[in-house]
Design an enzyme around this catalytic site. Structure first.
Site, PDB file in Angstrom:
ATOM      1  N   GLY A 113      -9.995   1.841   8.657  1.00  0.00           N
ATOM      2  CA  GLY A 113      -9.986   2.181   7.198  1.00  0.00           C
ATOM      3  C   GLY A 113      -9.018   1.267   6.616  1.00  0.00           C
TER       4      GLY A 113
ATOM      5  CE  LYS B 239      -0.446   0.106   4.979  1.00  0.00           C
ATOM      6  NZ  LYS B 239      -1.593  -0.266   6.117  1.00  0.00           N
TER       7      LYS B 239
END
Length: 326
Positions: A237, A202
């Site tokens: 999240g 990520k």
């Protein structure tokens, strides 16, 4: 004139702040002791007052506080408790922080930033703490911030045992939510009997905290039960996006296992809607009913804390609780 000599009797005393008294009560039951009574209240301007109702002179004091919201209030209360014990002649003071506050601020990413995790260690050392006990630090190097013994306990042992008892290991892939936690994923894989691992690659914008910009899966997850592991879940999240990504890549099911359920803001909604089969936390932090939902399982860390406290009190080995891995 005669001089009386002898070995003073050791005396374990357990103290609890107001943040998570249920955990402290459970630890006390496992230790077959009681929490030392105290007066603790806030003045009108927010100042905290603490006074212990029994003598603590010469005792081996264990001061427990969970750093949940409002986090700064509970840190300050624990510091005041440590100061009160020092001034009342406690022999040794062990600070128990099941969740180490400010652990994510353990280094400088850019200039003119604090290293707040080090500041926390310095504050407790100055207040009078001789030892720190904590569970699953964000990074293990934080142990070096405190100038004294640090007992770093592993909630992973509890979580992985639950996974082994409830899911078939033959079809599990352990998934790290980012590349930085692949070492932890490898330890999990060993615990589960040599399962494969994968990780989510990520990218983040450092100016937008708690928000992932993009991610992709590295590793084989198709048709497998993916166990996503992490030390904490805050707003949810990152972990929710990881679950969605794994399901999009063909994972049969996804289970989330994390030690600390911070669960700030929209975390409950994100986790309940992300598609995970089950999410497993420990109770290092209080998780009230309004933050829970049917797929959430909360395991008790109290037996582990109690065994560690007993080992420290008896000058035994905390490492032995983890088969030499601590």
């Amino acid at each position: 004139m005669s001089i009386t000599s002898g070995v003073p009797k050791k005396n374990l005393m357990l103290f609890s702040g107001r943040a998570h008294p249920e955990l402290a009560e459970e630890v006390a039951k496992h230790l077959n002791t009681t929490i030392t009574p105290q007066s603790a209240y806030d003045f009108a301007n927010g100042e905290i007052f603490v006074r212990f109702e029994e003598s603590v002179r010469g005792c081996d004091a264990f001061v427990m506080q969970s750093a949940c919201a409002p986090i700064n209030q509970w840190i300050m209360e624990q510091l005041i408790m440590v100061d009160a014990l020092k001034r009342a002649s406690a022999k040794r003071i062990t600070v128990i922080m099941p969740f180490y506050p400010y652990a994510r601020q353990d280094k400088k990413h850019k200039g003119r930033e604090p290293i707040s995790a080090r500041l926390i260690a310095d504050l407790f050392k100055t207040a009078g703490a001789d030892r720190i006990m904590t569970v699953d630090l964000h990074t293990a190097q934080i142990q070096g911030f405190f100038d004294g013994p640090v007992d770093h306990l592993f909630g992973q042992t509890l979580l992985s045992r639950y996974i082994k008892e409830n899911y078939p290991a033959s079809n599990i892939t352990v998934v790290s939510p980012d590349a930085g936690r692949t070492k932890l994923a490898e330890k999990w894989a060993d615990d589960l009997g040599g399962t494969p691992i994968a990780f989510i690659h990520k990218t983040r914008d450092p100016l937008r905290p708690n928000e992932v910009v993009a991610n992709r899966v590295v590793g084989e997850v198709e048709g497998r039960l993916c166990v996503v592991i992490d030390d904490m879940v805050d707003t949810g999240g990152t972990i929710a996006k990881a679950v969605s990504q794994l399901l999009d890549e063909g994972a049969a099911d996804v289970v989330i296992a994390a030690t600390h359920g911070v669960l700030s803001g929209p975390a409950r909604e994100r986790l309940s809607e992300c598609g995970a089969k089950e999410i497993i936390f420990t109770n290092t932090l209080p998780i009230p009913d309004e933050k829970r939902y049917p797929q959430m399982t909360v395991l008790s860390i109290a037996p582990l804390l109690a065994r560690a406290i007993q080992q420290v009190f008896e000058d035994g080995s905390v490492t032995s609780l983890f088969d030499g891995d601590a």
